[in-house]
Design a protein around this motif. Sequence first.
Motif, PDB file in Angstrom:
ATOM      1  N   TYR A   1     -46.628 -14.020  35.514  1.00  0.00           N
ATOM      2  CA  TYR A   1     -47.155 -15.302  35.059  1.00  0.00           C
ATOM      3  C   TYR A   1     -46.064 -16.343  35.235  1.00  0.00           C
ATOM      4  CZ  TYR A   1     -51.282 -13.215  32.922  1.00  0.00           C
ATOM      5  OH  TYR A   1     -52.471 -12.567  32.711  1.00  0.00           O
ATOM      6  N   ARG A   2     -46.373 -17.435  35.897  1.00  0.00           N
ATOM      7  CA  ARG A   2     -45.436 -18.559  35.998  1.00  0.00           C
ATOM      8  C   ARG A   2     -45.591 -19.408  34.751  1.00  0.00           C
ATOM      9  NH1 ARG A   2     -43.380 -18.583  41.213  1.00  0.00           N
ATOM     10  NH2 ARG A   2     -44.819 -17.798  42.781  1.00  0.00           N
ATOM     11  N   LEU A   3     -44.462 -19.809  34.172  1.00  0.00           N
ATOM     12  CA  LEU A   3     -44.462 -20.560  32.919  1.00  0.00           C
ATOM     13  C   LEU A   3     -43.875 -21.952  33.112  1.00  0.00           C
ATOM     14  CD1 LEU A   3     -42.971 -17.773  30.590  1.00  0.00           C
ATOM     15  CD2 LEU A   3     -45.398 -18.281  30.965  1.00  0.00           C
ATOM     16  N   GLU A   4     -44.465 -22.920  32.417  1.00  0.00           N
ATOM     17  CA  GLU A   4     -43.889 -24.258  32.280  1.00  0.00           C
ATOM     18  C   GLU A   4     -43.941 -24.595  30.799  1.00  0.00           C
ATOM     19  OE1 GLU A   4     -45.504 -27.309  34.769  1.00  0.00           O
ATOM     20  OE2 GLU A   4     -45.480 -26.007  36.540  1.00  0.00           O
ATOM     21  N   HIS A   5     -42.778 -24.838  30.228  1.00  0.00           N
ATOM     22  CA  HIS A   5     -42.666 -25.125  28.790  1.00  0.00           C
ATOM     23  C   HIS A   5     -43.320 -24.023  27.962  1.00  0.00           C
ATOM     24  CE1 HIS A   5     -41.186 -29.017  29.994  1.00  0.00           C
ATOM     25  NE2 HIS A   5     -42.270 -29.209  30.715  1.00  0.00           N
ATOM     26  N   ASN A   6     -43.100 -22.759  28.401  1.00  0.00           N
ATOM     27  CA  ASN A   6     -43.591 -21.559  27.718  1.00  0.00           C
ATOM     28  C   ASN A   6     -45.110 -21.381  27.802  1.00  0.00           C
ATOM     29  OD1 ASN A   6     -42.918 -19.131  26.351  1.00  0.00           O
ATOM     30  ND2 ASN A   6     -43.708 -19.999  24.453  1.00  0.00           N
ATOM     31  N   ILE A   7     -45.773 -22.113  28.675  1.00  0.00           N
ATOM     32  CA  ILE A   7     -47.228 -22.000  28.861  1.00  0.00           C
ATOM     33  C   ILE A   7     -47.497 -21.441  30.264  1.00  0.00           C
ATOM     34  CG2 ILE A   7     -49.443 -23.250  28.955  1.00  0.00           C
ATOM     35  CD1 ILE A   7     -48.233 -23.257  26.176  1.00  0.00           C
ATOM     36  N   ALA A   8     -48.348 -20.437  30.366  1.00  0.00           N
ATOM     37  CA  ALA A   8     -48.685 -19.845  31.665  1.00  0.00           C
ATOM     38  C   ALA A   8     -49.487 -20.836  32.500  1.00  0.00           C
ATOM     39  CB  ALA A   8     -49.485 -18.563  31.463  1.00  0.00           C
ATOM     40  N   THR A   9     -49.026 -21.073  33.732  1.00  0.00           N
ATOM     41  CA  THR A   9     -49.722 -21.998  34.632  1.00  0.00           C
ATOM     42  C   THR A   9     -50.409 -21.281  35.790  1.00  0.00           C
ATOM     43  OG1 THR A   9     -47.696 -22.344  35.910  1.00  0.00           O
ATOM     44  CG2 THR A   9     -48.153 -23.901  34.099  1.00  0.00           C
ATOM     45  N   SER A  10     -49.974 -20.062  36.104  1.00  0.00           N
ATOM     46  CA  SER A  10     -50.610 -19.271  37.168  1.00  0.00           C
ATOM     47  C   SER A  10     -50.190 -17.816  37.018  1.00  0.00           C
ATOM     48  CB  SER A  10     -50.213 -19.802  38.551  1.00  0.00           C
ATOM     49  OG  SER A  10     -48.828 -19.610  38.771  1.00  0.00           O
ATOM     50  N   VAL A  11     -50.884 -16.967  37.758  1.00  0.00           N
ATOM     51  CA  VAL A  11     -50.528 -15.549  37.779  1.00  0.00           C
ATOM     52  C   VAL A  11     -50.576 -15.082  39.224  1.00  0.00           C
ATOM     53  CG1 VAL A  11     -52.913 -14.746  37.364  1.00  0.00           C
ATOM     54  CG2 VAL A  11     -50.993 -13.258  36.779  1.00  0.00           C
ATOM     55  N   HIS A  12     -49.629 -14.233  39.615  1.00  0.00           N
ATOM     56  CA  HIS A  12     -49.639 -13.635  40.941  1.00  0.00           C
ATOM     57  C   HIS A  12     -49.051 -12.238  40.872  1.00  0.00           C
ATOM     58  CE1 HIS A  12     -45.504 -15.258  41.002  1.00  0.00           C
ATOM     59  NE2 HIS A  12     -45.273 -14.342  41.916  1.00  0.00           N
ATOM     60  N   TYR A  13     -49.125 -11.529  41.994  1.00  0.00           N
ATOM     61  CA  TYR A  13     -48.717 -10.127  42.044  1.00  0.00           C
ATOM     62  C   TYR A  13     -47.707  -9.944  43.168  1.00  0.00           C
ATOM     63  CZ  TYR A  13     -53.475 -10.523  40.313  1.00  0.00           C
ATOM     64  OH  TYR A  13     -54.592 -10.959  39.674  1.00  0.00           O
ATOM     65  N   THR A  14     -46.782  -9.028  42.992  1.00  0.00           N
ATOM     66  CA  THR A  14     -45.883  -8.668  44.079  1.00  0.00           C
ATOM     67  C   THR A  14     -46.330  -7.348  44.650  1.00  0.00           C
ATOM     68  OG1 THR A  14     -44.322  -7.528  42.630  1.00  0.00           O
ATOM     69  CG2 THR A  14     -43.911  -9.857  43.037  1.00  0.00           C
ATOM     70  N   GLY A  15     -46.140  -7.167  45.931  1.00  0.00           N
ATOM     71  CA  GLY A  15     -46.546  -5.949  46.585  1.00  0.00           C
ATOM     72  C   GLY A  15     -48.033  -5.954  46.883  1.00  0.00           C
ATOM     73  N   HIS A  16     -48.450  -4.972  47.653  1.00  0.00           N
ATOM     74  CA  HIS A  16     -49.865  -4.862  48.039  1.00  0.00           C
ATOM     75  C   HIS A  16     -50.562  -3.743  47.285  1.00  0.00           C
ATOM     76  CE1 HIS A  16     -49.308  -7.720  51.241  1.00  0.00           C
ATOM     77  NE2 HIS A  16     -48.230  -7.062  51.615  1.00  0.00           N
ATOM     78  N   THR A  17     -49.942  -3.285  46.207  1.00  0.00           N
ATOM     79  CA  THR A  17     -50.496  -2.137  45.501  1.00  0.00           C
ATOM     80  C   THR A  17     -51.229  -2.503  44.228  1.00  0.00           C
ATOM     81  OG1 THR A  17     -48.380  -1.778  44.386  1.00  0.00           O
ATOM     82  CG2 THR A  17     -48.769  -0.569  46.419  1.00  0.00           C
ATOM     83  N   CYS A  18     -51.270  -3.781  43.895  1.00  0.00           N
ATOM     84  CA  CYS A  18     -52.008  -4.201  42.695  1.00  0.00           C
ATOM     85  C   CYS A  18     -53.498  -4.177  42.992  1.00  0.00           C
ATOM     86  CB  CYS A  18     -51.592  -5.588  42.245  1.00  0.00           C
ATOM     87  SG  CYS A  18     -50.138  -5.594  41.172  1.00  0.00           S
TER      88      CYS A  18
END
Length: 137
Positions: free
Chosen positions: A120-137
């Motif tokens: 989860y990417r955070l700005e001022h402790n608030i989640a602004t987006s979510v992404h995954y690393t790798g191709h196994t998710c």
Amino acid sequence: MSFLHTFGLFAILGLMMSLLYGCSTSPTTSAQQRDTYLQQFIGQTSQSIQARLDLNSIGYQQVLAPIANDQTLTYTVIRPVSIPLPMAQNPADIDAGNIPVPVTPRAQSYDVNLQCKIIYRLEHNIATSVHYTGHTC
């Protein structure tokens, strides 16, 4: 070529084809369900996400405590996957020139744990987006 060498080649080829097929298909319903579930936490605080996120409900097992900093909240997870092993079903396969793959009834699949990170990417402790690393998710 020895039988064991031939067996090993077929086993590796089968595993590679299973993985390639999984990578080339369009997103499945479970991937869409995963995305929908994880997206619902966008707009929430890091603490709220950590308190409410249930990765088991979408088929993941958390392997490490989440790592939080000013920019991200990261979960390291595994997803258990069972890859079926090819089996010769018909004695006529031998006559047709196909090499049977001997597999005992209790070993009809190869179980693996695919690891990935959910971030989860955070700005001022608030989640602004979510992404995954790798191709196994």
